[in-house]
Design a protein around this motif. Structure first.
Motif, short mmCIF file in Angstrom:
data_model
loop_
_atom_site.label_atom_id
_atom_site.label_comp_id
_atom_site.label_asym_id
_atom_site.label_seq_id
_atom_site.Cartn_x
_atom_site.Cartn_y
_atom_site.Cartn_z
N UNK A 92 1.22 -1.07 -0.26
CA UNK A 92 -0.27 0.20 0.15
C UNK A 92 0.93 1.52 0.05
N UNK A 93 2.21 1.54 0.32
CA UNK A 93 3.03 2.49 0.60
C UNK A 93 3.85 2.26 0.09
N UNK A 94 4.53 2.11 -0.91
CA UNK A 94 4.72 1.86 -2.53
C UNK A 94 3.40 2.84 -3.85
N UNK A 95 2.55 1.26 -3.30
CA UNK A 95 1.60 2.38 -4.74
C UNK A 95 1.12 3.27 -3.93
N UNK A 108 7.78 9.44 -12.78
CA UNK A 108 9.37 9.49 -13.97
C UNK A 108 8.63 7.76 -14.56
N UNK A 109 8.98 7.41 -15.68
CA UNK A 109 9.54 5.86 -16.09
C UNK A 109 10.90 4.60 -15.59
N UNK A 110 11.44 5.39 -14.49
CA UNK A 110 12.60 4.57 -13.40
C UNK A 110 11.13 4.69 -12.39
N UNK A 111 10.38 5.19 -11.98
CA UNK A 111 9.64 5.07 -10.35
C UNK A 111 8.95 4.01 -10.38
N UNK A 112 8.69 3.93 -11.96
CA UNK A 112 7.41 3.30 -11.87
C UNK A 112 8.34 1.42 -12.12
N UNK A 113 9.02 1.67 -12.61
CA UNK A 113 9.81 0.49 -12.71
C UNK A 113 10.43 -0.06 -11.03
N UNK A 117 8.66 -3.31 -9.12
CA UNK A 117 9.91 -4.50 -8.62
C UNK A 117 9.89 -4.37 -7.29
N UNK A 118 8.63 -3.32 -6.28
CA UNK A 118 8.65 -3.55 -5.12
C UNK A 118 8.05 -4.11 -4.85
N UNK A 119 6.79 -3.80 -5.55
CA UNK A 119 5.81 -4.53 -5.13
C UNK A 119 5.84 -6.24 -5.61
N UNK A 120 6.43 -6.40 -6.40
CA UNK A 120 6.60 -7.79 -6.91
C UNK A 120 6.97 -8.31 -5.75
N UNK A 121 8.02 -7.49 -5.75
CA UNK A 121 9.03 -8.93 -4.49
C UNK A 121 8.53 -8.52 -3.53
N UNK A 171 -11.68 9.40 -15.40
CA UNK A 171 -12.34 10.15 -14.16
C UNK A 171 -11.47 11.61 -13.70
N UNK A 172 -9.62 10.91 -13.37
CA UNK A 172 -9.06 10.93 -11.76
C UNK A 172 -7.59 11.07 -13.00
N UNK A 173 -6.92 10.18 -13.42
CA UNK A 173 -6.17 9.99 -14.36
C UNK A 173 -5.65 8.49 -13.70
N UNK A 174 -5.18 8.10 -14.97
CA UNK A 174 -4.40 6.83 -13.78
C UNK A 174 -3.37 6.41 -12.82
N UNK A 175 -2.08 8.04 -12.38
CA UNK A 175 -1.45 7.65 -11.28
C UNK A 175 -2.71 7.54 -10.25
N UNK A 176 -4.16 8.51 -10.31
CA UNK A 176 -5.00 8.88 -9.35
C UNK A 176 -5.43 7.57 -8.70
N UNK A 177 -5.64 6.51 -9.88
CA UNK A 177 -6.49 5.91 -9.97
C UNK A 177 -5.83 4.31 -9.05
N UNK A 178 -5.10 4.43 -8.87
CA UNK A 178 -3.72 4.04 -7.90
C UNK A 178 -4.27 3.81 -6.33
#
Length: 420
Positions: A92-95, A108-113, A117-121, A171-178
């Motif tokens: 939850x904190x990472x997302x 940035x794309x780097x942050x998405x990467x 990875x962190x959520x996957x781990x 409605x909110x843009x992709x990042x805020x949907x998270x």
């Protein structure tokens, strides 16, 4: 009282009901992320096919790198449930860092990467512990109905998640949907904290402890065939899924809302598959459902690269592919998961699941990278043909194995003896 009497027997039990509720809510959140993160990459950051491949691979590499060590670690723990709660809170904190970065114009794309990875781990840690928690809550003779309920939740998440995700993105843009996904992790943590199952004793650390699960998988013929089949499907299916959002939005011209509706409506098939799986297993047997469900899952996806023409025809074709494929995946997943749960000795369950994730889910990042590379070199549609056709052919691993002849679950779930 009447409503309670109509509930499936397992849902009348408080511990399983709370466990199932947490899993269900979290699965819906995962589906929101599954559409929101790629759309953030495509629509906000302008990612191309290769970058989409790297993004998908970043979320999947932990499976390849960490499944064995985390599985070995989990088998030595007495309180796996606590590790699952910690994993939920950390995810939850990472997302939540993604909408914050977008708000600060720093995404940035780097942050998405890194976040992927962190959520996957953390998901690897959650899942290897979950394998043991499941058998602590469910008796062996109830594996099929329990997996049917969990698979029904997964189908419901396919129904609600993509549609909700697509709508939230618009409605909110992709990042805020998270933010919605982060909240579901918190709900899952709350539900897990409210149950106290009796977990198996920690496994003693002995010579070969780390590789015991892997050696058992290689020597057990049924599991060996299931792992080879699943690994092949994972590789080719993730070639497909890496490019699907890009293909649907850029090449076919679907909006985020329409794409979410297609994926969500197709998940109705998953509910039908989950509801009918118990009857099919009783009628045709475990093995026949695994083989038939494998084809039912993969063959309809051949319609996706065939999609062409006017928008209503394209949407209808994609809907049919998703609907039929979701029916098939439930028919195969429920008996396959129940068969694995029955075969794996309790003493090495987390280590076997670690080996499973390494050998099978570990092919996901490789498939994602191959999809990104081939999509750049050959184009999206030809790569989708390769991905779908390869997944269909995975059934060839099952046909010469013991799997097709298995009618009922083996009575081995309670065994604690291990031969490696």
């Amino acid at each position: 009282m009447r409503l309670r009497e109509r509930m499936p027997g397992l849902l009348r039990e408080r511990s399983f009901r709370r466990y199932w509720t947490g899993q269900t809510v979290s699965l819906i959140g995962d589906e929101i992320s599954l559409i929101a993160i790629p759309l953030a990459a495509v629509l906000v950051l302008g990612a191309d096919a290769a970058e989409m491949g790297w993004l998908k691979a970043a979320g999947l590499l932990p499976t390849l790198l960490l499944s064995l060590p985390l599985g070995a670690w989990a088998d030595r723990q007495a309180r796996r449930r606590r590790a699952m709660i910690a994993a939920d809170l950390a995810r939850a904190a990472l997302v939540l860092t993604l909408p914050l970065a977008y708000l600060l114009d720093a995404l940035t794309l780097g942050q998405l990467y890194v976040i992927a990875f962190g959520v996957g781990a953390l998901t690897v840690l959650f899942d290897v512990c979950n394998a043991t928690l499941f058998v602590s809550l469910v008796e062996a003779d109830r594996y099929v109905p329990a997996n049917s309920l969990l698979s029904g939740s997964r189908s419901m998440s396919w129904l609600a998640g993509p549609g909700a995700g697509g709508l939230l993105v618009q409605l909110l843009t992709a990042p805020f949907a998270l933010v919605a996904d982060a909240l579901t992790y918190l709900v899952s943590a709350r539900q897990l904290s409210s149950i106290k199952p009796v977990e198996p004793e920690p496994a003693p650390v002995t010579k070969g402890h780390f590789t015991a699960g892997l050696r058992w998988v290689v020597k057990e013929p049924t599991m060996r065939a299931l792992f080879a089949w699943s690994g092949t499907i994972q590789f080719f299916n993730f070639m497909f899924h890496t490019l699907f959002v890009l293909y649907a939005t850029v090449e076919l011209g679907l909006s985020a809302g329409v794409l979410g509706a297609v994926l969500g409506a197709g998940a109705v098939g998953g509910l039908i598959g989950a509801a009918s799986s118990g009857w099919l297993v009783r009628r045709f047997g475990i093995g026949a459902c695994v083989v038939g469900g494998s084809l039912g899952f993969t063959v309809p996806l051949l319609l996706v690269p065939l999609a062409d023409g006017p928008l209503p025809l394209v949407v209808g074709t994609l809907f049919l592919a998703e609907f039929l494929s979701c029916v098939g995946v439930m028919i195969v997943d429920i008996p396959a998961a129940s068969l694995q749960a029955a075969l794996i000795p309790r003493a090495i369950r987390s280590r076997v699941m670690g080996a499973y994730r390494t050998l099978n889910y570990g092919f996901r990042p490789l498939g994602a990278l191959a999809g990104g590379a081939l999509g750049t070199a050959m184009g999206l549609r030809p790569t989708l043909w390769i991905g779908t056709a390869g997944a269909v052919l995975a059934v060839l691993w099952l046909l010469p194995s013991p799997v097709p002849g298995i009618r009922e679950l083996p009575q081995s779930a309670a065994r604690d003896t291990v031969r490696t």
